[in-house]
Design a protein around this motif. Sequence first.
Motif, mmCIF file in Angstrom:
data_model
loop_
_atom_site.group_PDB
_atom_site.id
_atom_site.type_symbol
_atom_site.label_atom_id
_atom_site.label_comp_id
_atom_site.label_asym_id
_atom_site.label_seq_id
_atom_site.Cartn_x
_atom_site.Cartn_y
_atom_site.Cartn_z
ATOM 1 N N THR A 6 0.854 -1.178 0.000
ATOM 2 C CA THR A 6 0.000 0.000 0.000
ATOM 3 C C THR A 6 0.890 1.228 0.000
ATOM 4 O O THR A 6 1.762 1.371 0.845
ATOM 5 C CB THR A 6 -0.915 0.010 1.244
ATOM 6 N N THR A 7 0.666 2.095 -0.971
ATOM 7 C CA THR A 7 1.447 3.326 -1.045
ATOM 8 C C THR A 7 0.541 4.492 -0.725
ATOM 9 O O THR A 7 -0.653 4.450 -0.978
ATOM 10 C CB THR A 7 2.047 3.527 -2.446
ATOM 11 N N MET A 8 1.098 5.517 -0.178
ATOM 12 C CA MET A 8 0.329 6.695 0.188
ATOM 13 C C MET A 8 0.879 7.898 -0.564
ATOM 14 O O MET A 8 2.075 8.161 -0.525
ATOM 15 C CB MET A 8 0.450 6.967 1.690
ATOM 16 N N LYS A 9 -0.009 8.606 -1.269
ATOM 17 C CA LYS A 9 0.387 9.868 -1.875
ATOM 18 C C LYS A 9 0.169 10.924 -0.812
ATOM 19 O O LYS A 9 -0.935 11.120 -0.356
ATOM 20 C CB LYS A 9 -0.450 10.164 -3.113
ATOM 21 N N LYS A 10 1.187 11.636 -0.438
ATOM 22 C CA LYS A 10 1.190 12.415 0.767
ATOM 23 C C LYS A 10 1.896 13.727 0.564
ATOM 24 O O LYS A 10 2.721 13.848 -0.300
ATOM 25 C CB LYS A 10 1.950 11.538 1.752
ATOM 26 N N GLU A 11 1.583 14.699 1.359
ATOM 27 C CA GLU A 11 2.354 15.924 1.325
ATOM 28 C C GLU A 11 3.670 15.667 2.057
ATOM 29 O O GLU A 11 3.730 14.902 3.024
ATOM 30 C CB GLU A 11 1.594 17.087 1.942
ATOM 31 N N THR A 12 4.726 16.248 1.573
ATOM 32 C CA THR A 12 6.034 16.052 2.180
ATOM 33 C C THR A 12 6.135 16.852 3.468
ATOM 34 O O THR A 12 5.289 17.713 3.758
ATOM 35 C CB THR A 12 7.145 16.505 1.216
ATOM 36 N N ASP A 13 7.179 16.581 4.229
ATOM 37 C CA ASP A 13 7.418 17.335 5.461
ATOM 38 C C ASP A 13 7.554 18.818 5.159
ATOM 39 O O ASP A 13 7.021 19.663 5.872
ATOM 40 C CB ASP A 13 8.700 16.847 6.149
ATOM 41 N N GLN A 14 8.261 19.139 4.072
ATOM 42 C CA GLN A 14 8.491 20.536 3.718
ATOM 43 C C GLN A 14 7.168 21.248 3.429
ATOM 44 O O GLN A 14 6.950 22.371 3.871
ATOM 45 C CB GLN A 14 9.406 20.617 2.510
ATOM 46 N N GLU A 15 6.268 20.596 2.694
ATOM 47 C CA GLU A 15 4.968 21.190 2.405
ATOM 48 C C GLU A 15 4.155 21.388 3.675
ATOM 49 O O GLU A 15 3.485 22.413 3.847
ATOM 50 C CB GLU A 15 4.199 20.325 1.414
ATOM 51 N N ALA A 16 4.213 20.409 4.576
ATOM 52 C CA ALA A 16 3.471 20.508 5.831
ATOM 53 C C ALA A 16 4.018 21.639 6.700
ATOM 54 O O ALA A 16 3.253 22.412 7.289
ATOM 55 C CB ALA A 16 3.543 19.184 6.589
ATOM 56 N N VAL A 17 5.342 21.753 6.760
ATOM 57 C CA VAL A 17 5.971 22.817 7.547
ATOM 58 C C VAL A 17 5.558 24.172 6.995
ATOM 59 O O VAL A 17 5.180 25.080 7.742
ATOM 60 C CB VAL A 17 7.515 22.663 7.553
ATOM 61 N N LEU A 18 5.602 24.325 5.678
ATOM 62 C CA LEU A 18 5.230 25.594 5.062
ATOM 63 C C LEU A 18 3.768 25.927 5.348
ATOM 64 O O LEU A 18 3.432 27.060 5.683
ATOM 65 C CB LEU A 18 5.483 25.545 3.556
ATOM 66 N N ILE B 14 5.140 23.336 15.408
ATOM 67 C CA ILE B 14 5.137 22.502 14.198
ATOM 68 C C ILE B 14 5.894 21.207 14.447
ATOM 69 O O ILE B 14 5.458 20.129 14.041
ATOM 70 C CB ILE B 14 5.740 23.269 13.005
ATOM 71 N N ALA B 15 7.024 21.308 15.136
ATOM 72 C CA ALA B 15 7.832 20.121 15.435
ATOM 73 C C ALA B 15 7.027 19.112 16.247
ATOM 74 O O ALA B 15 7.062 17.907 15.977
ATOM 75 C CB ALA B 15 9.095 20.527 16.184
ATOM 76 N N LYS B 16 6.276 19.592 17.230
ATOM 77 C CA LYS B 16 5.457 18.686 18.042
ATOM 78 C C LYS B 16 4.339 18.065 17.220
ATOM 79 O O LYS B 16 4.045 16.874 17.368
ATOM 80 C CB LYS B 16 4.873 19.441 19.233
ATOM 81 N N LEU B 17 3.714 18.840 16.347
ATOM 82 C CA LEU B 17 2.622 18.321 15.515
ATOM 83 C C LEU B 17 3.092 17.245 14.544
ATOM 84 O O LEU B 17 2.408 16.250 14.326
ATOM 85 C CB LEU B 17 1.980 19.454 14.717
ATOM 86 N N LEU B 18 4.259 17.463 13.944
ATOM 87 C CA LEU B 18 4.744 16.551 12.910
ATOM 88 C C LEU B 18 5.681 15.467 13.420
ATOM 89 O O LEU B 18 6.065 14.576 12.666
ATOM 90 C CB LEU B 18 5.457 17.355 11.806
ATOM 91 N N LEU C 24 2.519 29.218 7.437
ATOM 92 C CA LEU C 24 1.590 30.205 6.902
ATOM 93 C C LEU C 24 0.385 30.410 7.813
ATOM 94 O O LEU C 24 -0.251 31.457 7.780
ATOM 95 C CB LEU C 24 1.141 29.803 5.492
ATOM 96 N N LYS C 25 0.075 29.406 8.617
ATOM 97 C CA LYS C 25 -1.013 29.540 9.590
ATOM 98 C C LYS C 25 -0.560 30.301 10.834
ATOM 99 O O LYS C 25 -1.380 30.624 11.682
ATOM 100 C CB LYS C 25 -1.529 28.164 10.004
ATOM 101 N N GLY C 26 0.755 30.529 10.962
ATOM 102 C CA GLY C 26 1.269 31.315 12.078
ATOM 103 C C GLY C 26 1.803 30.508 13.245
ATOM 104 O O GLY C 26 2.058 31.062 14.315
ATOM 105 N N LEU C 27 2.000 29.204 13.081
ATOM 106 C CA LEU C 27 2.541 28.382 14.159
ATOM 107 C C LEU C 27 4.049 28.570 14.271
ATOM 108 O O LEU C 27 4.719 28.859 13.281
ATOM 109 C CB LEU C 27 2.238 26.902 13.906
#
Length: 134
Positions: free
Chosen positions: A24-36, A48-52, A40-43
């Motif tokens: 099973t493969t997952m198409k996913k946003e990368t860490d870099q996209e998630a961090v960005l 962010i480190a704790k969330l990810l 942008l949400k102001g975290l």
Amino acid sequence: MAAKRLHAENVTSCSICVTNQTITTMKKETDQEAVLRYCLKGLTCTEIAKLLGLSERTVQRLRRKAVGQMRAKPIPAADRAVELYNAGLSYAEIARRLNITRQTVYNYLKRNGAVRHPKSPAAPQPIIWPPRRM
């Protein structure tokens, strides 16, 4: 094969059959996209480190990399010289503004096929009277 870190959001899955095994493969946003996205949400980087589940230093590095990719690329001097020339500036003025020599400006414009602007409208030819006989 390097494994990408998966996040709970934006996941779509599909199955691939490889030598009698289903992977099973997952198409996913990368860490870099998630961090960005979180930046942008102001975290903060710590939040962010704790969330990810990443280190704060990794988040800082990914944020710097993502922001760097968003910045506008500088316009090359040759393209800028053509723009200024088309705006009506002289070779000397373009050279002064771009901090290059007049010869370099000339070479840039010649290479990019810029059309030479006349310095002044064509002066009318004087009329000679009486006409000369040949």
